[in-house]
Design a protein around this motif. Structure first.
Motif, short mmCIF file in Angstrom:
data_model
loop_
_atom_site.label_atom_id
_atom_site.label_comp_id
_atom_site.label_asym_id
_atom_site.label_seq_id
_atom_site.Cartn_x
_atom_site.Cartn_y
_atom_site.Cartn_z
N SER A 90 -2.03 5.57 21.34
CA SER A 90 -2.73 4.40 20.80
C SER A 90 -3.04 4.59 19.32
CB SER A 90 -4.04 4.17 21.55
OG SER A 90 -3.77 4.07 22.92
N ILE A 91 -3.42 5.81 18.95
CA ILE A 91 -3.71 6.08 17.53
C ILE A 91 -2.44 5.83 16.70
CG2 ILE A 91 -4.32 7.88 15.85
CD1 ILE A 91 -6.10 9.15 18.05
N VAL A 92 -1.30 6.31 17.25
CA VAL A 92 -0.04 6.13 16.54
C VAL A 92 0.28 4.64 16.37
CG1 VAL A 92 2.47 6.48 16.70
CG2 VAL A 92 0.92 8.37 17.17
N LEU A 93 0.14 3.89 17.46
CA LEU A 93 0.43 2.45 17.39
C LEU A 93 -0.53 1.76 16.42
CD1 LEU A 93 2.32 2.86 19.84
CD2 LEU A 93 1.45 0.72 20.75
N PHE A 94 -1.77 2.24 16.41
CA PHE A 94 -2.77 1.66 15.51
C PHE A 94 -2.41 1.95 14.05
CE2 PHE A 94 -7.03 1.74 13.45
CZ PHE A 94 -7.40 0.43 13.70
N LEU A 95 -1.99 3.21 13.80
CA LEU A 95 -1.63 3.59 12.42
C LEU A 95 -0.49 2.73 11.89
CD1 LEU A 95 -1.67 7.51 12.66
CD2 LEU A 95 -3.26 6.09 11.38
N PHE A 96 0.44 2.36 12.81
CA PHE A 96 1.59 1.56 12.38
C PHE A 96 1.32 0.06 12.47
CE2 PHE A 96 3.73 5.63 13.22
CZ PHE A 96 4.52 5.73 12.08
N ALA A 97 0.08 -0.32 12.77
CA ALA A 97 -0.21 -1.75 12.92
C ALA A 97 -1.37 -2.25 12.07
CB ALA A 97 -0.51 -2.07 14.39
N SER A 98 -2.30 -1.36 11.73
CA SER A 98 -3.54 -1.85 11.11
C SER A 98 -3.44 -2.00 9.59
CB SER A 98 -4.68 -0.91 11.47
OG SER A 98 -5.83 -1.27 10.75
N GLN A 99 -3.55 -3.25 9.17
CA GLN A 99 -3.55 -3.54 7.73
C GLN A 99 -4.82 -2.99 7.10
OE1 GLN A 99 -0.98 -5.55 5.98
NE2 GLN A 99 -2.04 -4.49 4.32
N GLY A 100 -5.94 -3.11 7.84
CA GLY A 100 -7.24 -2.64 7.33
C GLY A 100 -7.20 -1.14 7.06
N LEU A 101 -6.63 -0.39 8.02
CA LEU A 101 -6.54 1.07 7.86
C LEU A 101 -5.64 1.43 6.70
CD1 LEU A 101 -7.35 3.84 9.19
CD2 LEU A 101 -5.17 3.73 10.36
N LYS A 102 -4.54 0.68 6.59
CA LYS A 102 -3.59 0.94 5.49
C LYS A 102 -4.29 0.71 4.15
CE LYS A 102 0.85 -0.19 3.58
NZ LYS A 102 2.16 -0.71 3.74
N ASP A 103 -5.02 -0.40 4.03
CA ASP A 103 -5.75 -0.70 2.78
C ASP A 103 -6.75 0.40 2.47
OD1 ASP A 103 -4.27 -2.98 2.68
OD2 ASP A 103 -5.86 -4.31 3.41
#
Lengths: 348, 216
Positions: free
Chosen positions: A259-272
Motif C-alpha cells: 500500500s505504501i508503494v501504491l501510495f508513493l506512486f499515486a499521491s500528488q500531495g506526497l510528491k509535492d
C-alpha cells in the motif's frame, strides 16, 4: 448520456475485473484466514477504493494521459476494451497479468494506430516504475518485518490480545490498501476517458465541488466496488489460503508495504511535499498491486533468511512486464482497426 | 470490534484462571500426599475433594475457552495449538484427581523406609508442573522465552524418574516387604505419581513445537 455510458462500459468492465482480482491482493490473507469477515472487507474496501479514486486518482491518470491523449469516446472505449480483453485472455491462460500493464499496452496500440508516436519519456518512467515497485515493496516489507519483530519482542502482548490488535491492523492496512488501490489504479480504469469526458463540474449541496474527472473516477470506483462484492470472495480465499501462506502479522506487513508503494506512486500531495523539501519524488504512475504484493512476500522471505522463496515467480513477473503490454497493444491495434473500419467510429 | 475485545479479555482471564487451577491442584497434590504418608486421612480427604472441585471447574473453563475460540473465530492461525495445549494441560489436573481417588480406594501402605522417597517423588513431580506453568504463560506472552523455561521441566521430570526407580528398586530388593503383591502395589503407585511429571513433560514437548511456530 446513454451513449456515454455505453462507451464507458469497457472501462467499467475493466473496473469490475480490477475489483474482483486486485481487492484480493489487499484483503486475501485477512479474509482467507478468517481474521476479517468478507462482508466487512467488502464494505471497507468499496468505501476506500471510491475515496482513493476521487481524492487521489488524478496523479497517475496524468502520466497515462501523457502517454496518449485519446480524445474520442469510441477510441477510449476500444482501448479500455482491448485492455480488458487482454486481462481476460491472460487470466484464462493462467499467465500473470496486471491491469496497469494492459492499459499501457492498449494505449501504445492506440499510439501506433493513430500515428501519434509514443512519448518515450513517459513510457520509460512507467516501465521503470513497474520494475522498481516490487523491489521497493520487498524493501519496505524487509524493514517493517524487523521493526515489528523488535516491538513484539519488547512488548508483552498476550496472544489473544495480539490477535485482536492484528485484526484491527489488518482492517486499517486493508482500508489504506484499498484507498491506494483506488488512487493508483483508477487511472487504468477511467484514465483513457478523461480527454473525451462529457461530465461537467457539479456542486454537492454547496458544500464541495466534484469535478467532471472526479465524477468519472467515482463511477469507476463504483465499478471496482461491484467487482469486490460480486466476485472477489473466491479470489480472496485462493490468495489467502492457497497461493502463499502468511500468518496474520506478516500479512499485515505485506499489505502495508504494498500500500505504501501504491501510495508513493499515486499521491500528488506526497510528491509535492517531497519536492518542496528537495527530496527525490516518485513518478505518479499506475503500478501493479499484484506485483507489489509479491514483492512484499519476497521481502518477508528474505527477512526470514531467504529460504523457501520461489524465485521462478520473479521470472513470471518479468515476463508480465513484456508480455502483457505487447499482447494488449496488438489487441488494441486490431480492435481500433475494426471499430474504425467496420463500425465507422472516429477513434483518433 | 468492541465485543470481540471484551471476549478476548474474557478468554485471557479464563486461560489465566485455568493455569492457576493447575498450579493449585499440583500444590494440593503434594500436600495431600504428605498428609497421606503421615497418616492424616481426614486432611487427605479434604485435599482430595478440593482437587475434584478444581478439576470440575477447569473442565468448564476448558469448554468456555474452546467454545469462544471457535465461535468467534479467534486466533485462526494458533487456535489448534492453543486448544491442544489446553487439552493436554487438562490431563495434568486429571492425573492428580485420578491418583487421589485410587489412593483413597486402595489405601496403599507406605512403609517408613519408602516414605522419604515417595515424598521426593511427589515433590519432583509437582515441581515439574510448577515449572511448566510459567512456560505456558510465556507461550502466550513471550514465546521466545519458552525453551529456556522448559529446561527446568525436563530436569524435574528426570528427578521424578530417578525417585521412581529408587522406590521400585527398594521395594523389590527389601526384605521388609514380604508379600509380592505389596511390592507391585508400591511400584504401581510410584508409577502413578510419576505420571504427573511425565504428563508435564509431554505438555512441554508440545509447547516447544508451538513456541517455534509462534516465533516471529
Amino acid at each position: 448520456m446513454l451513449a456515454t455510458l455505453l462507451f464507458l462500459s469497457s472501462g467499467l468492465f475493466l473496473g469490475w475485473s480490477l475489483g474482483a482480482n486486485d481487492a484480493a491482493n489487499v484483503w486475501g490473507t485477512a479474509v482467507g484466514t478468517n481474521m476479517v469477515k468478507f462482508k466487512s472487507a467488502a464494505i471497507v474496501c468499496s468505501i476506500f477504493v471510491i475515496l482513493g479514486a476521487i481524492i487521489s486518482g488524478s496523479g497517475a491518470s496524468h502520466t497515462l494521459g501523457k502517454l496518449g491523449t485519446i480524445s474520442t469516446l469510441p477510441g477510449a472505449f476500444t482501448v479500455a476494451l482491448a485492455a480488458a480483453l487482454s486481462v481476460y485472455m491472460m487470466t484464462k491462460a493462467a499467465l500473470p497479468v496486471s491491469t496497469s500493464q494492459a492499459i499501457v499496452g492498449a494505449i501504445i496500440g492506440w499510439n501506433l494506430f493513430s500515428g501519434t508516436g509514443v512519448n518515450m519519456q513517459s513510457l520509460t518512467k512507467i516501465l521503470g516504475s513497474w520494475v522498481f515497485s516490487p523491489i521497493l515493496s520487498a524493501g519496505f516489507a524487509f524493514v517493517l518485518y524487523f521493526v515489528v519483530k523488535f516491538f513484539l519482542r519488547r512488548i508483552r502482548f498476550h496472544l489473544i490480545r495480539l490477535d485482536f490488535t492484528t485484526r484491527f491492523l489488518l482492517l486499517a492496512a486493508g482500508a489504506f490498501g484499498s484507498y491506494t488501490l483506488g488512487a493508483n489504479n483508477i487511472a487504468n480504469v477511467m484514465g483513457v476517458f478523461i480527454p473525451s469526458s462529457v461530465f461537467q463540474d457539479i456542486s454537492i449541496g454547496g458544500l464541495f465541488n466534484l469535478s467532471g474527472v472526479q465524477q468519472l473516477f467515482a463511477i469507476g470506483g463504483v465499478a471496482i466496488a461491484v467487482g469486490v462484492f460480486t466476485y472477489s470472495k473466491r479470489v480472496m480465499m485462493t490468495v489467502g489460503s492457497e497461493i502463499y501462506r502468511l500468518n496474520p502479522i506478516t500479512a499485515f506487513i505485506v499489505v502495508l508495504s504494498s500500500s505504501i508503494v501504491l501510495f508513493l506512486f499515486a499521491s500528488q500531495g506526497l510528491k509535492d511535499l517531497l519536492v518542496s523539501h528537495n527530496l527525490p519524488s516518485f513518478p505518479l504512475v499506475p503500478v501493479s498491486s499484484s506485483q507489489s504484493i509479491v514483492g512484499g512476500v519476497i521481502g518477508i522471505g528474505l527477512a526470514k533468511g531467504g529460504k523457501n522463496i520461489n524465485f521462478s515467480i520473479l521470472g513470471r513477473i518479468s515476463m508480465g512486464w513484456i508480455m502483457t503490454p505487447l499482447i494488449s497493444a496488438i489487441i488494441s491495434f486490431i480492435s481500433l482497426f475494426i471499430v474504425q473500419n467496420v463500425f465507422s467510429q472516429i477513434v483518433s | 470490534m468492541i465485543s470481540i475485545f471484551k471476549k478476548a479479555k474474557g478468554i485471557e482471564a479464563n486461560i489465566e484462571k485455568f493455569l492457576k487451577n493447575i498450579e493449585l491442584s499440583a500444590s494440593l497434590f503434594e500436600q495431600g500426599l504428605k498428609e497421606y504418608f503421615n497418616g492424616r486421612m481426614e486432611q487427605f480427604d479434604d485435599r482430595c475433594s478440593q482437587i475434584q472441585k478444581l478439576e470440575s471447574e477447569s473442565d468448564s473453563l476448558r469448554f468456555d475457552i474452546k467454545f469462544t475460540l471457535y465461535s468467534d473465530l479467534l486466533i485462526p492461525d494458533a487456535r489448534g495449538d492453543v486448544l491442544g495445549l489446553i487439552e493436554t494441560l487438562d490431563n495434568v489436573i486429571d492425573i492428580t484427581e485420578k491418583v487421589f481417588i485410587q489412593i483413597s480406594i486402595e489405601k496403599p501402605v507406605i512403609l517408613p523406609f519408602l516414605r522419604d522417597d515417595f515424598i521426593s517423588l511427589s515433590e519432583a513431580s509437582v515441581k515439574a508442573v510448577h515449572k511448566l506453568i510459567p512456560a505456558v504463560r510465556a507461550f502466550f506472552e513471550k514465546p521466545q522465552n519458552v525453551t529456556d523455561l522448559l529446561t527446568q521441566v525436563h530436569f524435574w521430570e528426570h528427578e521424578a524418574d530417578t525417585a521412581e526407580i529408587r522406590i521400585k528398586t527398594k521395594a523389590f530388593n527389601s526384605e521388609e516387604i514380604e508379600q509380592f503383591s505389596r511390592r507391585v502395589h508400591m511400584r504401581y503407585f510410584a508409577e502413578k505419581i510419576s505420571m504427573l511429571a511425565d504428563e508435564a513433560e509431554a505438555v512441554a514437548e508440545r509447547l516447544e513445537v508451538y513456541a517455534i511456530k509462534r516465533a516471529f
